[in-house]
Design an enzyme around this catalytic site. Structure first.
Site, PDB file in Angstrom:
ATOM      1  N   GLU A 170       0.189  -1.334  -0.281  1.00  0.00           N
ATOM      2  CA  GLU A 170      -0.006   0.022   0.306  1.00  0.00           C
ATOM      3  C   GLU A 170       1.065   1.091   0.145  1.00  0.00           C
ATOM      4  OE1 GLU A 170      -4.444  -1.156   1.588  1.00  0.00           O
ATOM      5  OE2 GLU A 170      -2.866  -0.427   3.351  1.00  0.00           O
ATOM      6  N   SER A 216      -6.823   3.667  -3.147  1.00  0.00           N
ATOM      7  CA  SER A 216      -7.688   3.904  -4.289  1.00  0.00           C
ATOM      8  C   SER A 216      -7.762   2.898  -5.175  1.00  0.00           C
ATOM      9  CB  SER A 216      -7.131   5.227  -4.948  1.00  0.00           C
ATOM     10  OG  SER A 216      -7.082   6.178  -3.721  1.00  0.00           O
ATOM     11  N   GLY A 237      -9.507   0.476   1.292  1.00  0.00           N
ATOM     12  CA  GLY A 237     -10.915   1.211   1.931  1.00  0.00           C
ATOM     13  C   GLY A 237     -12.093   1.608   1.760  1.00  0.00           C
TER      14      GLY A 237
HETATM   15  P1  PGA Z   1      -7.705   3.291   0.046  1.00  0.00           P
HETATM   16  O1  PGA Z   1      -7.380   2.851   1.507  1.00  0.00           O
HETATM   17  O2  PGA Z   1      -8.522   2.306  -0.748  1.00  0.00           O
HETATM   18  O3  PGA Z   1      -9.222   4.527   0.757  1.00  0.00           O
HETATM   19  O4  PGA Z   1      -7.399   3.773  -0.646  1.00  0.00           O
HETATM   20  C1  PGA Z   1      -6.320   1.104   1.217  1.00  0.00           C
HETATM   21  C2  PGA Z   1      -6.293   0.968   2.302  1.00  0.00           C
HETATM   22  O5  PGA Z   1      -6.526   2.044   3.614  1.00  0.00           O
HETATM   23  O6  PGA Z   1      -6.488  -0.183   3.147  1.00  0.00           O
END
Ligand code: PGA
Length: 254
Positions: A170, A216, A237
Site C-alpha cells: 500500500e 484507491s 478502504g
Molecule cells: P483506500 O484505502 O482504498 O481508501 O485508498 C486503502 C487502505 O488504507 O487499506
C-alpha cells in the site's frame, strides 16, 4: 482470470460503521456476492461490529478480519484486544501495520513482527501492510523502504507461517487520495516483494504468498490491477464502505 494463487479481496472499513450500518452493508454484500467462488472475500469491520457481523455472515462466502490486535495474549493492557478474543467471533484474518497505525500509533516493524507471531500462534492469518511515502518514491527509495519494512515485520516467521501470511503493498501516497498506483508501478513493487520473499525464505514459499495491492482501488481500476501477474488481490478502504462499489470491485476482478 487464470492465476495459481486465489485472489483475496478485503474491505478495510477503518473507523466507520455503527453496528446497524455494518449489518446493512454485509447483508447487501451477501446478496450481491452470493455466487462468487473465484475470490476469497473478507470484511474487516471495527471491533465493536465484529460480533454482529460474524453472526450475519455465518452462512455466507464472506470471511471476517480485524483491523489490529495486541501482541500480548492476556493481561494489564488497557484498551487492547487479544487474538483469542478475536477468535471468539470466528475472525480469520487480521490487518497488521497499516500505514495509518504506523503513522498515528507509531507502530514499528519490530512491534508488527511480534503481533504477527501472536496472530500465527492463534491461527489467525496476518495481512501485513508495507508501502513507501511519496517522498521516498520520488527519491528512488521505494525498494529500500519495502525491504526494511518486510525484513523487520516478517522477522522470525517460519516458512509455514509465511505461507499463511498475506502482504498488502500500500503506497502511502495512494491511500485515500484517489490516486492509485498504475498497474505497472504495482506490478514492479509486487515483483520486487516476491523476489525478496524468495531470498528471505525460498522460491516455493514466495510463489505461494498472496500479495494484495491497496490504495484507491475502485471499480474502474480493479481489473487492470488484478490482471498483473504478481497482484493477488486488493485491500480496499473507501470503496469497501458501499455495497455497490465493493461488489463491483470483486466482480470486475474475476
Ligand atoms: P483506500 O484505502 O482504498 O481508501 O485508498 C486503502 C487502505 O488504507 O487499506
Amino acid at each position: 482470470m487464470n492465476k495459481d494463487r486465489k485472489l483475496l479481496i478485503a474491505g478495510n472499513w477503518k473507523m466507520n460503521k455503527t453496528v446497524a450500518e455494518a449489518l446493512d452493508l454485509v447483508n447487501g454484500l451477501k446478496r450481491e456476492l452470493a455466487s462468487v467462488k473465484e475470490v476469497d472475500i473478507v470484511v474487516c469491520p471495527p471491533f465493536t461490529a465484529l460480533e454482529s457481523v460474524s453472526r450475519a455472515i455465518l452462512d455466507s462466502n464472506l470471511r471476517l478480519g480485524a483491523q489490529n490486535m495486541s501482541e500480548h495474549n492476556v493481561g494489564p493492557y488497557t484498551g487492547e484486544i487479544a487474538a483469542v478474543m478475536l477468535k471468539e467471533f470466528s475472525v480469520r484474518y487480521v490487518i497488521l501495520g497499516h500505514s495509518e497505525r504506523r503513522q498515528h500509533q507509531k507502530e514499528t516493524d519490530d512491534l508488527i513482527a511480534r503481533k504477527a507471531a501472536a496472530a500465527h500462534a492463534a491461527a489467525l492469518k496476518p495481512i501485513i501492510c508495507v508501502g513507501e511515502t511519496l517522498a521516498e518514491r520520488e527519491t528512488n527509495r521505494t525498494e529500500q523502504v519495502l525491504e526494511t519494512q518486510l525484513r523487520g515485520s516478517l522477522a522470525g516467521l517460519t516458512r509455514e507461517q509465511m505461507e499463511e501470511t498475506i502482504i498488502a503493498y500500500e503506497p502511502v501516497w495512494a491511500i485515500g487520495t484517489g490516486r492509485n498506483a498504475t498497474a505497472e508501478q504495482a506490478q514492479a513493487a509486487h515483483a520486487f516483494i516476491r523476489g525478496l520473499l524468495a531470498r528471505m525464505f525460498d522460491a516455493a514459499t514466495a510463489r505461494q504468498v498472496r500479495i494484495q495491492y491497496g490504495g484507491s482501488v475502485k471499480p474502474n481500476n480493479a481489473r487492470e490491477l488484478m490482471e498483473q501477474p504478481d497482484v493477488d488481490g486488493a485491500l480496499v478502504g473507501g470503496a469497501s464502505l458501499e455495497v455497490r462499489s465493493f461488489s463491483e470491485i470483486i466482480k470486475n476482478s474475476i
